[in-house]
Design a protein around this motif. Structure first.
Motif, PDB file in Angstrom:
ATOM      1  N   ASN A 133       0.834  -1.201   0.000  1.00  0.00           N
ATOM      2  CA  ASN A 133       0.000   0.000   0.000  1.00  0.00           C
ATOM      3  C   ASN A 133       0.872   1.256   0.000  1.00  0.00           C
ATOM      4  O   ASN A 133       1.760   1.408   0.833  1.00  0.00           O
ATOM      5  CB  ASN A 133      -0.903  -0.003   1.226  1.00  0.00           C
ATOM      6  CG  ASN A 133      -1.802   1.190   1.274  1.00  0.00           C
ATOM      7  OD1 ASN A 133      -2.181   1.734   0.259  1.00  0.00           O
ATOM      8  ND2 ASN A 133      -2.149   1.608   2.466  1.00  0.00           N
ATOM      9  N   THR A 134       0.591   2.152  -0.932  1.00  0.00           N
ATOM     10  CA  THR A 134       1.313   3.424  -0.972  1.00  0.00           C
ATOM     11  C   THR A 134       0.366   4.606  -0.861  1.00  0.00           C
ATOM     12  O   THR A 134       0.755   5.735  -1.123  1.00  0.00           O
ATOM     13  CB  THR A 134       2.135   3.547  -2.272  1.00  0.00           C
ATOM     14  OG1 THR A 134       1.244   3.465  -3.391  1.00  0.00           O
ATOM     15  CG2 THR A 134       3.209   2.485  -2.351  1.00  0.00           C
ATOM     16  N   ALA A 150       3.762  10.174  -5.337  1.00  0.00           N
ATOM     17  CA  ALA A 150       3.714   9.593  -6.676  1.00  0.00           C
ATOM     18  C   ALA A 150       3.171  10.649  -7.633  1.00  0.00           C
ATOM     19  O   ALA A 150       2.457  11.576  -7.228  1.00  0.00           O
ATOM     20  CB  ALA A 150       2.824   8.354  -6.679  1.00  0.00           C
ATOM     21  N   VAL A 168      -1.216   9.552  -2.646  1.00  0.00           N
ATOM     22  CA  VAL A 168      -0.438   8.383  -3.030  1.00  0.00           C
ATOM     23  C   VAL A 168       1.054   8.724  -3.012  1.00  0.00           C
ATOM     24  O   VAL A 168       1.485   9.697  -3.632  1.00  0.00           O
ATOM     25  CB  VAL A 168      -0.843   7.874  -4.431  1.00  0.00           C
ATOM     26  CG1 VAL A 168      -0.054   6.626  -4.799  1.00  0.00           C
ATOM     27  CG2 VAL A 168      -2.336   7.587  -4.480  1.00  0.00           C
ATOM     28  N   TYR A 169       1.806   7.906  -2.289  1.00  0.00           N
ATOM     29  CA  TYR A 169       3.250   8.082  -2.174  1.00  0.00           C
ATOM     30  C   TYR A 169       3.981   7.170  -3.151  1.00  0.00           C
ATOM     31  O   TYR A 169       3.432   6.179  -3.639  1.00  0.00           O
ATOM     32  CB  TYR A 169       3.717   7.756  -0.748  1.00  0.00           C
ATOM     33  CG  TYR A 169       3.400   8.843   0.235  1.00  0.00           C
ATOM     34  CD1 TYR A 169       4.206   9.966   0.329  1.00  0.00           C
ATOM     35  CD2 TYR A 169       2.290   8.754   1.062  1.00  0.00           C
ATOM     36  CE1 TYR A 169       3.919  10.973   1.231  1.00  0.00           C
ATOM     37  CE2 TYR A 169       2.000   9.758   1.964  1.00  0.00           C
ATOM     38  CZ  TYR A 169       2.818  10.865   2.040  1.00  0.00           C
ATOM     39  OH  TYR A 169       2.528  11.868   2.919  1.00  0.00           O
ATOM     40  N   PHE A 170       5.246   7.495  -3.394  1.00  0.00           N
ATOM     41  CA  PHE A 170       6.103   6.697  -4.258  1.00  0.00           C
ATOM     42  C   PHE A 170       6.565   5.425  -3.543  1.00  0.00           C
ATOM     43  O   PHE A 170       6.677   4.370  -4.146  1.00  0.00           O
ATOM     44  CB  PHE A 170       7.307   7.539  -4.694  1.00  0.00           C
ATOM     45  CG  PHE A 170       8.216   6.849  -5.651  1.00  0.00           C
ATOM     46  CD1 PHE A 170       7.826   6.597  -6.951  1.00  0.00           C
ATOM     47  CD2 PHE A 170       9.484   6.446  -5.252  1.00  0.00           C
ATOM     48  CE1 PHE A 170       8.664   5.951  -7.842  1.00  0.00           C
ATOM     49  CE2 PHE A 170      10.329   5.796  -6.129  1.00  0.00           C
ATOM     50  CZ  PHE A 170       9.924   5.553  -7.426  1.00  0.00           C
ATOM     51  N   ARG A 171       6.814   5.536  -2.241  1.00  0.00           N
ATOM     52  CA  ARG A 171       7.322   4.399  -1.466  1.00  0.00           C
ATOM     53  C   ARG A 171       6.373   4.051  -0.317  1.00  0.00           C
ATOM     54  O   ARG A 171       5.837   4.939   0.344  1.00  0.00           O
ATOM     55  CB  ARG A 171       8.693   4.728  -0.896  1.00  0.00           C
ATOM     56  CG  ARG A 171       9.710   5.045  -1.990  1.00  0.00           C
ATOM     57  CD  ARG A 171      11.049   5.283  -1.422  1.00  0.00           C
ATOM     58  NE  ARG A 171      11.479   4.048  -0.764  1.00  0.00           N
ATOM     59  CZ  ARG A 171      12.649   3.881  -0.226  1.00  0.00           C
ATOM     60  NH1 ARG A 171      13.517   4.844  -0.218  1.00  0.00           N
ATOM     61  NH2 ARG A 171      12.965   2.744   0.344  1.00  0.00           N
ATOM     62  N   PRO A 172       6.190   2.760  -0.035  1.00  0.00           N
ATOM     63  CA  PRO A 172       5.293   2.352   1.043  1.00  0.00           C
ATOM     64  C   PRO A 172       5.723   2.838   2.420  1.00  0.00           C
ATOM     65  O   PRO A 172       4.881   3.055   3.291  1.00  0.00           O
ATOM     66  CB  PRO A 172       5.327   0.825   0.987  1.00  0.00           C
ATOM     67  CG  PRO A 172       6.055   0.433  -0.214  1.00  0.00           C
ATOM     68  CD  PRO A 172       6.739   1.629  -0.776  1.00  0.00           C
ATOM     69  N   GLU A 173       7.004   3.056   2.626  1.00  0.00           N
ATOM     70  CA  GLU A 173       7.497   3.506   3.927  1.00  0.00           C
ATOM     71  C   GLU A 173       6.921   4.886   4.305  1.00  0.00           C
ATOM     72  O   GLU A 173       6.764   5.207   5.489  1.00  0.00           O
ATOM     73  CB  GLU A 173       9.028   3.589   3.933  1.00  0.00           C
ATOM     74  CG  GLU A 173       9.714   2.250   3.798  1.00  0.00           C
ATOM     75  CD  GLU A 173       9.838   1.774   2.345  1.00  0.00           C
ATOM     76  OE1 GLU A 173       9.488   2.521   1.409  1.00  0.00           O
ATOM     77  OE2 GLU A 173      10.282   0.626   2.156  1.00  0.00           O
ATOM     78  N   SER A 174       6.602   5.686   3.321  1.00  0.00           N
ATOM     79  CA  SER A 174       6.064   7.024   3.572  1.00  0.00           C
ATOM     80  C   SER A 174       4.669   6.972   4.185  1.00  0.00           C
ATOM     81  O   SER A 174       4.290   7.887   4.918  1.00  0.00           O
ATOM     82  CB  SER A 174       6.026   7.819   2.268  1.00  0.00           C
ATOM     83  OG  SER A 174       7.322   7.940   1.724  1.00  0.00           O
ATOM     84  N   VAL A 175       3.927   5.909   3.910  1.00  0.00           N
ATOM     85  CA  VAL A 175       2.575   5.775   4.452  1.00  0.00           C
ATOM     86  C   VAL A 175       2.635   5.745   5.977  1.00  0.00           C
ATOM     87  O   VAL A 175       1.843   6.397   6.649  1.00  0.00           O
ATOM     88  CB  VAL A 175       1.892   4.513   3.886  1.00  0.00           C
ATOM     89  CG1 VAL A 175       0.577   4.243   4.589  1.00  0.00           C
ATOM     90  CG2 VAL A 175       1.692   4.660   2.392  1.00  0.00           C
TER      91      VAL A 175
END
Length: 67
Positions: free
Chosen positions: A2-3, A30, A57-64
């Motif tokens: 999930n991003t 993203a 929506v983020y580019f990387r899941p870690e940002s969530v």
């Protein structure tokens, strides 16, 4: 993975640039492939007015997790 982050209770007078500025602090957003704009969907009510909900929506899941 999930991003995306579902955000609620955003002030109704918020605009796209304010949401982008806030959430870009937690990671790279993203981008739409055709426009290069950040992937932020601001939802509207039946009259076309912003209803205080958005999908970011983020580019990387870690940002969530950070957001």
């Amino acid at each position: 993975m999930n991003t995306a982050v579902w955000v609620t209770k955003i002030p109704l007078d918020a605009d796209l640039s304010e949401i982008q500025d806030l959430f870009s602090k937690y990671g790279i957003l993203a981008e739409e492939l055709d426009t290069g704009k950040p992937r932020i969907k601001m939802y509207t009510d039946e009259n076309g007015n912003f209803n205080g909900e958005a999908l970011v929506v983020y580019f990387r899941p870690e940002s969530v997790k950070l957001a």
